[in-house]
Design an enzyme around this catalytic site. Structure first.
Site, short mmCIF file in Angstrom:
data_model
loop_
_atom_site.label_atom_id
_atom_site.label_comp_id
_atom_site.label_asym_id
_atom_site.label_seq_id
_atom_site.Cartn_x
_atom_site.Cartn_y
_atom_site.Cartn_z
N SER A 272 31.90 36.59 44.46
CA SER A 272 32.37 35.47 44.52
C SER A 272 31.32 34.31 44.50
O SER A 272 29.63 34.89 43.77
CB SER A 272 33.62 34.79 45.21
OG SER A 272 34.16 33.61 45.34
N GLU B 30 41.97 33.44 38.09
CA GLU B 30 41.12 33.93 39.06
C GLU B 30 41.36 32.57 40.07
O GLU B 30 41.28 32.37 41.20
CB GLU B 30 39.83 32.78 38.65
CG GLU B 30 38.83 34.19 38.07
CD GLU B 30 38.48 34.87 38.93
OE1 GLU B 30 38.78 34.25 40.60
OE2 GLU B 30 37.43 35.88 38.52
N HIS C 190 41.85 35.85 42.12
CA HIS C 190 40.31 35.91 42.95
C HIS C 190 40.37 37.51 43.66
O HIS C 190 40.79 37.24 44.43
CB HIS C 190 39.90 34.61 43.34
CG HIS C 190 38.77 34.09 43.35
ND1 HIS C 190 38.13 34.49 43.08
CD2 HIS C 190 38.15 34.61 45.05
CE1 HIS C 190 36.58 34.64 43.27
NE2 HIS C 190 36.85 34.09 45.06
#
Length: 503
Positions: free
Chosen positions: A192, A310, A402
């Site tokens: 990330s 995600e 995610h």
């Protein structure tokens, strides 16, 4: 190996548990407090005697409930946070071990190297590597451009988080051999915001030569912004704070004001994160994609990829849960016409499921594909998509959302996270083994293994991690082409990509 190791600043005593040795909370730079609050990292002060390195110490300044380390337990937060952690196998090595340096995520607003998932024991012991995890300054203290408020009495440097990351990598180069690591074989990897750090470090001249392989898990390349936008955010922060004279106020106030900036920014653009590296023309001279496409990035082997779903984590509630077209367009920085053109490639758009996929793609996948394509002209590049969904995530309708690949990367399915598989732990552990095998092979050799071919713009061969993992050529090609045709920032390789690599 002895638990006491001599570093450049002094001796540290680690802890032996099971098959690994660990040293926690080692300073790699001076505490950025007082006159050093807004300055580039300085060398860590020396100490006498042996420093106990048995705890993570402080996380960077953030909301105190954003650093869980147990049930109702939280890591303390403080400006004195520039520390790192080292984990090695306890068994002696015949030769220096590969080094893996992890940069945590958290939208440049939260997170810590002390998060229990990032323990690193599995990678160190199973892969015979030296694992390093680092802290860096977050939010206003590390990821805003406030340089225009610099004065002779209160000088302010820019790109402090990025400079912290480089300082940690420099420490690794100078010191990791004392822990049995090979400074000539360093893999930097992150997830990330940490993966955005990785793709940004590829284009940061000060970082060149400090690492030799890179892994970007769900990079959000658009977190790296130009100076004009960064300065407008810095001004907004200072206005909320009450003026430049307040930049010397206590860190708790700065943190609360950073969260106010997040709320104000989201009113203008839902889902926006107002923190990140700045293309300042100096420390970060140009947009990372442009630098990579022109061959000015670090020409090191790269793994880059994203998760299939995600966006589900970010669109479950609030303005992004059931947005109208104008809200959708603002969220992806597009016009309604551009939104519709891209949306046509998503079955069922503008329905909720299609919107979730489109939003996640815009942040992570659509701008990662051009990086992979550009980088592949200059260095071995390997792309993946993570599709595996444990039973609990499927029941929660989160999909392969995610950060879920982190469970496999860090070997969590072999531990308590195995409960997420709910009766299918064998599949979870098989995925875990596959991912770790590829990551560790890459750290050793720069290649993730013979079963994973390199990515290029012709075939776009991509590893898909699933109950039956496979190689796909140009997965989601129609969506890729729609993003490229949109003209939206970060979705198309710059013209420099036409340069011959020999140039």
């Amino acid at each position: 190996m002895n638990t006491v190791v001599e570093t450049e600043s002094g001796a540290v005593r680690g802890v032996l548990r099971g098959g690994v040795l660990s040293w926690r909370g080692i300073p790699f730079a001076a505490p950025p407090v007082g006159a050093l609050r807004w300055r580039a990292p300085r060398p860590a002060p020396s100490w006498s005697g042996v420093r106990e390195a048995d705890d993570y110490r402080n996380a960077a300044i953030q909301h105190p409930k954003q650093t869980p380390v147990g049930l109702r337990e939280f890591q303390p937060v403080d400006e004195d946070c520039l520390t790192l952690n080292v984990v090695t196998p306890a068994a002696p090595a015949a030769a220096p071990r590969p080094v893996m340096v992890f940069i945590h995520g958290g939208a440049y607003l939260m997170g810590s190297s002390g998060t229990p998932l990032y323990l690193g024991n599995s990678l160190a012991e199973r892969g015979d590597t030296v694992f390093v995890s680092i802290n860096y300054r977050l939010a206003a203290l590390g990821c805003l451009d406030l340089t225009e408020f610099s004065t002779a009495e209160r000088p302010i440097d820019g790109n402090l988080a990025l400079r912290d990351q480089v300082a940690a990598l420099q420490w690794v180069q100078r010191t990791i051999a004392a822990f049995g690591g090979d400074p000539g074989n360093v893999t930097v990897f992150g997830e990330s915001a940490g993966a955005n750090a990785v793709t940004t470090l590829l284009a940061t001249p000060a970082a060149h030569g400090l690492f030799h392989r890179a892994i970007a898990q769900s990079s959000a390349p658009l977190l790296t912004v130009d100076r004009e936008l960064a300065r407008s955010r810095g001004r907004a922060f200072v206005d909320l704070l009450g003026g430049p004279s307040r930049l010397g106020t206590d860190a708790t106030t700065l943190s609360r004001t950073a969260h106010r900036l997040v709320r104000e920014s989201e009113r203008q653009q839902p889902g926006v994160v107002p923190f990140g590296p700045v293309i300042d023309g100096d420390y970060l001279p140009e947009d990372p994609l442009a630098a990579i496409a022109a061959g000015r990035g670090a020409r090191v082997p790269l793994i880059i990829g994203t998760n299939r779903d995600e966006g589900t984590m970010f669109t479950r509630s609030g303005d992004l849960a059931k947005p109208d077209e104008e809200t959708m367009a603002r969220a992806i920085e597009s016009t309604v016409e551009q939104l519709r053109a891209v949306g046509a490639a998503y079955a069922g758009f503008p329905g909720r499921a299609a919107w979730r996929r489109l939003f996640g793609d815009q942040i992570f996948w659509a701008p990662s594909v051009p990086i992979a394509q550009a980088h592949s002209r200059f260095a071995p590049t390997f792309m993946y998509r993570y599709d595996y969904v444990p039973t609990a995530m499927r029941l929660a309708r989160l999909g392969a959302t995610h950060a879920t690949e982190l469970l496999a990367v860090f070997g969590a399915y072999s531990g308590r996270a195995g409960v997420l598989a709910l009766g299918d732990r064998a599949t979870a552990r098989r995925i875990e083994t596959q991912v770790q095998d590829h990551w560790l092979s890459f750290a050793r050799s720069g290649r993730p293994g013979a079963a994973w071919p390199a990515y290029d713009a012709a075939a776009r061969r991509t590893m898909v991690f699933a109950p039956t993992s496979r190689i796909e050529d140009d997965p989601d090609g129609a969506r890729r082409r729609a993003w490229e045709a949109s003209g939206l920032r970060g979705t198309t390789v710059p013209a420099q990509d036409r340069l011959d690599p020999a140039e």
